[in-house]
Design an enzyme around this catalytic site. Structure first.
Site, short mmCIF file in Angstrom:
data_model
loop_
_atom_site.label_atom_id
_atom_site.label_comp_id
_atom_site.label_asym_id
_atom_site.label_seq_id
_atom_site.Cartn_x
_atom_site.Cartn_y
_atom_site.Cartn_z
N CYS A 3 0.85 -1.19 0.00
CA CYS A 3 0.00 0.00 0.00
C CYS A 3 0.89 1.24 0.00
O CYS A 3 1.74 1.40 0.88
CB CYS A 3 -0.90 -0.02 1.23
SG CYS A 3 -1.76 1.52 1.55
N CYS A 6 0.69 3.27 3.24
CA CYS A 6 1.40 2.64 4.35
C CYS A 6 2.91 2.83 4.20
O CYS A 6 3.62 3.02 5.19
CB CYS A 6 1.06 1.15 4.43
SG CYS A 6 -0.57 0.82 5.15
N ASP A 29 -0.49 16.23 -2.00
CA ASP A 29 -0.74 15.30 -3.09
C ASP A 29 0.34 15.48 -4.16
O ASP A 29 0.72 16.60 -4.50
CB ASP A 29 -2.13 15.53 -3.69
CG ASP A 29 -2.60 14.36 -4.54
OD1 ASP A 29 -3.55 13.69 -4.13
OD2 ASP A 29 -1.99 14.11 -5.61
N HIS A 45 -3.67 1.22 8.70
CA HIS A 45 -4.51 0.83 7.56
C HIS A 45 -5.73 0.07 8.09
O HIS A 45 -5.84 -1.15 7.93
CB HIS A 45 -3.69 -0.04 6.60
CG HIS A 45 -4.36 -0.25 5.27
ND1 HIS A 45 -3.74 0.04 4.08
CD2 HIS A 45 -5.58 -0.70 4.95
CE1 HIS A 45 -4.58 -0.24 3.09
NE2 HIS A 45 -5.70 -0.70 3.59
N ASN A 86 -12.98 9.67 -2.01
CA ASN A 86 -13.36 8.80 -3.13
C ASN A 86 -13.48 7.38 -2.60
O ASN A 86 -12.58 6.90 -1.90
CB ASN A 86 -12.30 8.86 -4.24
CG ASN A 86 -12.24 10.23 -4.89
OD1 ASN A 86 -13.25 10.90 -5.00
ND2 ASN A 86 -11.06 10.64 -5.30
N HIS A 97 -6.52 2.84 0.81
CA HIS A 97 -6.25 3.17 2.22
C HIS A 97 -7.02 4.45 2.45
O HIS A 97 -6.71 5.47 1.81
CB HIS A 97 -4.74 3.36 2.40
CG HIS A 97 -4.26 3.73 3.77
ND1 HIS A 97 -3.11 3.19 4.33
CD2 HIS A 97 -4.72 4.62 4.69
CE1 HIS A 97 -2.90 3.71 5.53
NE2 HIS A 97 -3.86 4.60 5.77
N HIS A 99 -8.64 7.87 2.74
CA HIS A 99 -7.98 9.17 2.75
C HIS A 99 -8.98 10.25 2.37
O HIS A 99 -9.96 9.99 1.68
CB HIS A 99 -6.77 9.20 1.82
CG HIS A 99 -7.08 8.81 0.40
ND1 HIS A 99 -7.19 7.49 0.02
CD2 HIS A 99 -7.33 9.54 -0.71
CE1 HIS A 99 -7.48 7.44 -1.27
NE2 HIS A 99 -7.58 8.67 -1.74
N HIS A 101 -9.18 14.14 0.76
CA HIS A 101 -8.50 15.20 0.03
C HIS A 101 -8.98 16.54 0.58
O HIS A 101 -10.19 16.77 0.67
CB HIS A 101 -8.85 15.16 -1.45
CG HIS A 101 -8.48 13.89 -2.16
ND1 HIS A 101 -7.40 13.79 -3.01
CD2 HIS A 101 -9.05 12.65 -2.17
CE1 HIS A 101 -7.34 12.56 -3.52
NE2 HIS A 101 -8.33 11.85 -3.01
P1 5GP Z 1 -7.76 8.67 -4.85
O1 5GP Z 1 -7.84 8.79 -6.35
O2 5GP Z 1 -7.51 7.24 -4.42
O3 5GP Z 1 -8.88 9.32 -4.13
O4 5GP Z 1 -6.51 9.54 -4.45
C1 5GP Z 1 -5.21 9.09 -4.38
C2 5GP Z 1 -4.33 10.30 -4.44
O5 5GP Z 1 -3.04 9.92 -4.03
C3 5GP Z 1 -4.19 10.89 -5.86
O6 5GP Z 1 -4.65 12.23 -5.83
C4 5GP Z 1 -2.70 10.80 -6.15
O7 5GP Z 1 -2.19 11.92 -6.82
C5 5GP Z 1 -2.09 10.65 -4.77
N1 5GP Z 1 -0.86 9.88 -4.72
C6 5GP Z 1 -0.65 8.66 -5.31
N2 5GP Z 1 0.60 8.23 -5.04
C7 5GP Z 1 1.19 9.19 -4.29
C8 5GP Z 1 2.49 9.32 -3.71
O8 5GP Z 1 3.38 8.46 -3.82
N3 5GP Z 1 2.74 10.46 -3.00
C9 5GP Z 1 1.79 11.44 -2.85
N4 5GP Z 1 2.15 12.50 -2.14
N5 5GP Z 1 0.55 11.34 -3.36
C10 5GP Z 1 0.27 10.24 -4.08
ZN ZN Z 2 -2.25 1.39 3.72
#
Ligand code: 5GP
Ligand code: ZN
Length: 116
Positions: A3, A6, A29, A45, A86, A97, A99, A101
């Site tokens: 993950c 994680c 992000d 997690h 989301n 995991h 989260h 935004h």
């Molecule tokens: P989701 O689309 O699952 O709601 O959001 C995941 C978010 O994690 C995305 O906006 C993506 O840009 C961000 N993200 C993915 N991998 C990484 C990473 O390695 N570092 C950071 N800082 N953000 C990440």
């Molecule tokens: Zn995780």
């Protein structure tokens, strides 16, 4: 566990940290969608997405929203902001995991509907 978030908590993947306490981590992000785009996660997690919330784990959500409010004030988002969770396929969740935004720093679009 394989993950990304994680791994960020474990320090195996670097992040630009914005907030941390014993239960929560917040970081910028990597692909920002607004001038301010911060991700808040529980360090453990314990939840994939909103679907998993129940009496035994819901306390962390209040903690996360409190942290979001604190950080939003620190970052000067006095004109408001948006909080997004989301969940699952139709929610376009990419990291499994839970989260939240935090988006702000500019006027966000009113439309949050289905993409044509
Ligand atoms: P989701 O689309 O699952 O709601 O959001 C995941 C978010 O994690 C995305 O906006 C993506 O840009 C961000 N993200 C993915 N991998 C990484 C990473 O390695 N570092 C950071 N800082 N953000 C990440
Ligand atoms: Zn995780």
């Amino acid at each position: 566990m394989d993950c990304i978030f994680c791994k960020i908590v474990a320090g195996e993947i670097p992040c630009s940290k914005v907030y941390e306490d014993e239960k929560i981590l917040a970081f910028k992000d990597i692909n920002p969608q607004a001038p301010v785009h911060v991700i808040f996660i529980p360090k453990q997690h314990i939840l994939t997405c909103a679907d998993d919330i129940n009496d035994s784990n819901k306390e962390i959500l209040g903690d996360i929203f409190e942290a979001i409010s604190k950080v939003a004030k620190e970052l000067g988002l006095s004109d408001g902001y948006r909080i997004i969770n989301n969940c699952g396929k139709h929610g376009a969740q990419s990291v499994k995991h839970i989260h939240f935004h935090l988006l702000g720093g500019a006027q966000l679009p009113e439309d949050m509907g289905v993409r044509e």
